[in-house]
Design an enzyme around this catalytic site. Sequence first.
Site, PDB file in Angstrom:
ATOM      1  N   GLU A 101       0.853  -1.193   0.000  1.00 13.71           N
ATOM      2  CA  GLU A 101       0.000   0.000   0.000  1.00 13.71           C
ATOM      3  C   GLU A 101       0.882   1.234   0.000  1.00 13.71           C
ATOM      4  O   GLU A 101       1.155   1.794  -1.050  1.00 13.71           O
ATOM      5  CB  GLU A 101      -0.947  -0.034   1.205  1.00 13.71           C
ATOM      6  CG  GLU A 101      -2.104   0.954   1.080  1.00 13.71           C
ATOM      7  CD  GLU A 101      -3.255   0.601   2.012  1.00 13.71           C
ATOM      8  OE1 GLU A 101      -4.161   1.419   2.113  1.00 13.71           O
ATOM      9  OE2 GLU A 101      -3.239  -0.478   2.629  1.00 13.71           O
ATOM     10  N   GLU A 148      -2.037   0.359  13.565  1.00 14.75           N
ATOM     11  CA  GLU A 148      -3.240   0.703  12.798  1.00 14.75           C
ATOM     12  C   GLU A 148      -4.508   0.399  13.582  1.00 14.75           C
ATOM     13  O   GLU A 148      -5.501   1.119  13.481  1.00 14.75           O
ATOM     14  CB  GLU A 148      -3.244  -0.084  11.485  1.00 14.75           C
ATOM     15  CG  GLU A 148      -4.420   0.218  10.564  1.00 14.75           C
ATOM     16  CD  GLU A 148      -4.287  -0.477   9.230  1.00 14.75           C
ATOM     17  OE1 GLU A 148      -5.005  -0.088   8.288  1.00 14.75           O
ATOM     18  OE2 GLU A 148      -3.456  -1.408   9.114  1.00 14.75           O
TER      19      GLU A 148
END
Length: 887
Positions: free
Chosen positions: A465, A745
């Site tokens: 990502e 996260e």
Amino acid sequence: MLTIQNVTLNYAPELHGVESMPVVGWAINSDRKNVEQTSWQLQLSRDAAFSQIVFDSGKVADDRSQNITLSGIELAPSVWYFVRVKISDNHGQQSDWSEAAGFISGLPGDQWQAEFISVEGPEEKDSSKGTLLRNTFAIEDAAEVASVIVHASALGLYKLYVNGQKVGQDELAPGWTSYHHHLLYQTYDLTALVTVGDNAIAASVGAGWYKGDMSFNRKRNYYGDRTAFICQIVVTLRDGSQRRYGTDASWLGTDSPVLFSEIYDGEVYDARREIPGWHSVDCDTARWRQAEVVAGNKGVLHAQGASTVQAIDTLAPQALIVTPRGETVIDFGQNLTGWVAFRVRGRAGDKVTLRHFEVLDADGNVYLDNLRTAKQRIDYTLSGAGEEAWHPSFTFQGFRYVHVECWPGEINAENFSAVVLHSHMAPTGEFACSNPSLNQLHHNILWGLKGNFVDVPTDCPQRDERLGWTGDAQIFCRTASYLMQTRNFFAKWLRDLHYDQTAEGGVPHVVPDILSKKCDDNWLLSQGTHSAAAWADAAVINPWTLYLMYGDKEVLRQQYPSMKAWIEFMRAHAVDNKWSYKLQFGDWVALDAKEGSYFGATPNDLTCMAYYSWSTLLFAKAAKALGNQADYETYSALHRDIVDSFQREFFTPTGRLAARTQTAHILALYFNLVPDAFRARTIDTLVELLAEHDGHLVTGFVGTPYFCHALSENGRASEAWQLLLKDDFPSWLYQVKAGATTIWEHWDGIKPDGTMWSPDMNSFNHYAYGAIGEWLYRAAAGIDTDEEQPGFKHIRIKPVIGGDLTWLKARYRSGYGDIVVHWQVEPGGDTQRYVVLRVTVPHNTRATVILPAECQLMATDNIAFSAINNECQATVGSGEYRFAYRL
């Protein structure tokens, strides 16, 4: 004695490449208190001795020592300039001239004579190999040469060499931008590297972000299918004339030992294919092939100047581990972004294979699942020529651990080091307190910034990502700007945000935007790739934040059309100020989401309207700061109308907020959307919602950054401290107790039983929740700026004492100098606490010190405090102060 220190150019001590006169600033040093500048004089010269002065301001009666903009100065291209300043103050003192700060002027678009060149063919569009390019240029008489400057860039990534030496400290140049609109070039001084006669100039080129395999869709050639390189050398002679050499069809090229290099997957390098002296004059080029001039828009080339990616630090291994599965693992003790450098001996053809990863699994074995398809792998084939030292060139990894899959001979930890890469930014924040867990949290926040500010503000540095998600950047911008000087970093990224906006003003979810064209096969983004509330609002919030932190109107001016376009996009999609557009992330990954969902329970309608209100208010303030009175009035009125609509839509006549979630109440309070009559009920309900979860948050990306602010700004500081200091799941300190060295996260990236959150989306270096760092500086330490005099020209010092801390000390290095707050709490008898507050205020600023109205002042350094707005306030000039009071 009055002196000047730290003259800055665009907030940096030196600039390499700038196409217009930079913003100038300086800090003042004096042995007196209450120092205010009364005048300044600035000179600009073509030489450090100031014998070639091209501009002299004369004495200017002005108290500004930051954000000095000079108009009407035309810079010659590709030469050094030097700036010096002297000042006078309100005590009648005059300084000597400051030390000079230098910058190299850039190469405006019409000055580029060089061409983009490549030795890749169109048939190699799916290749990730590296290539080499080279040529020579002559210096006839060194005595006649004043400077030799080179400007360079690439479609892909490049490293530049002159006469066998790497030029500059930059890595991963020219970085990642919206290449079709905005391609940066770097500028270097070659004067000390060249000699009389022939000189070799060479470049190693890789695929990088330009043509590489990018995003979780794993598609390539987003911007083009051939790498290319461009550079222009400008030799300036003593008489002022210039000679120019550049890339063209006379250059030669060949394949490099880099057989494969990708951002996500790592690098494959065969040292047997190295070409001795390939970047030196005497290289045998008989087998090299002719470079080809390729199409490239030189009109989009812009000077970078500062904040390039560099190797900032090097870490030694902390342990060599053999896992229960028998895997040999190096632990560097810190989750980081960069690469591993190593020294190795072996036979020609021997292999080194390294896999980079973040965490060990519950059994202590290598855990790769959360990398998704990213390989994070290094393969090196030895040449056999004695000890070989190597590190990759065109990739980076996110890791704490390295699995040594293949190594010739015995593995010795001393042969490895971790090189930390991130954009070069001056550190500005320091924080320490009596609670070691909070100190570790601050450490983790800082390393989350380091790991994700690699040219663009990425969401994570390890999996497939690593994109510039606007929501993460918006959430973290204020915290980042306390920790480091982020003005140049964000100013660069915000230009790409503007370039990548839709014609209607919509803002992409990621910047640079590589999702809008190739995301049809992604279940989530097939619903829409731009204009989500809280994400797209980076278009307004980030420029305004930079204005608050640096007092810089240049970025506001640069981004003003972008800011306005985003407000108008929301307005175009609104009915009675209630707007929505395709995919909305809402309170992303909030813990109050339904089972199996990433979307929190707070309604999107509320989130959209709340951010619509907030961005409109900030844009109105930006208009006022820039002197655009018409826009200020128009958008102030729009803001009032949105607030009215919000209150009618979401508050009942008795004051109940319709959405009973923590985030809904946080946004309503922090964005000032609560009717005055209902504020007490709203904060009481937020505290009730907190208590329902035993004092824990259940917020996601939208609610978390403002939670402690919403509490402490509304008389609930003790609840804010209690929330911050929770150390069981979910909390910030839960991660600290679990051994985290960066921010995760997910609140439970590693669950209490040692198992992992879903590997589909479980980064252990994801800075968004690190936005609590803003509260540590702005509230706990109390160091805040004033939007009427931004950039800390006027400082608000209002520490929130609590958390059973016995002391806290924070330092912020503003453009004016260090702002320091140090508070200590001592028992004061019965239930009272005795607080000693020490404050340092830099010269040419003033600070308002704000204490609780109920405090009993004991020692004030002869400063008179007054009761204002139910607080105890005093305004002071520069100097060091000590205050003591009882709570």
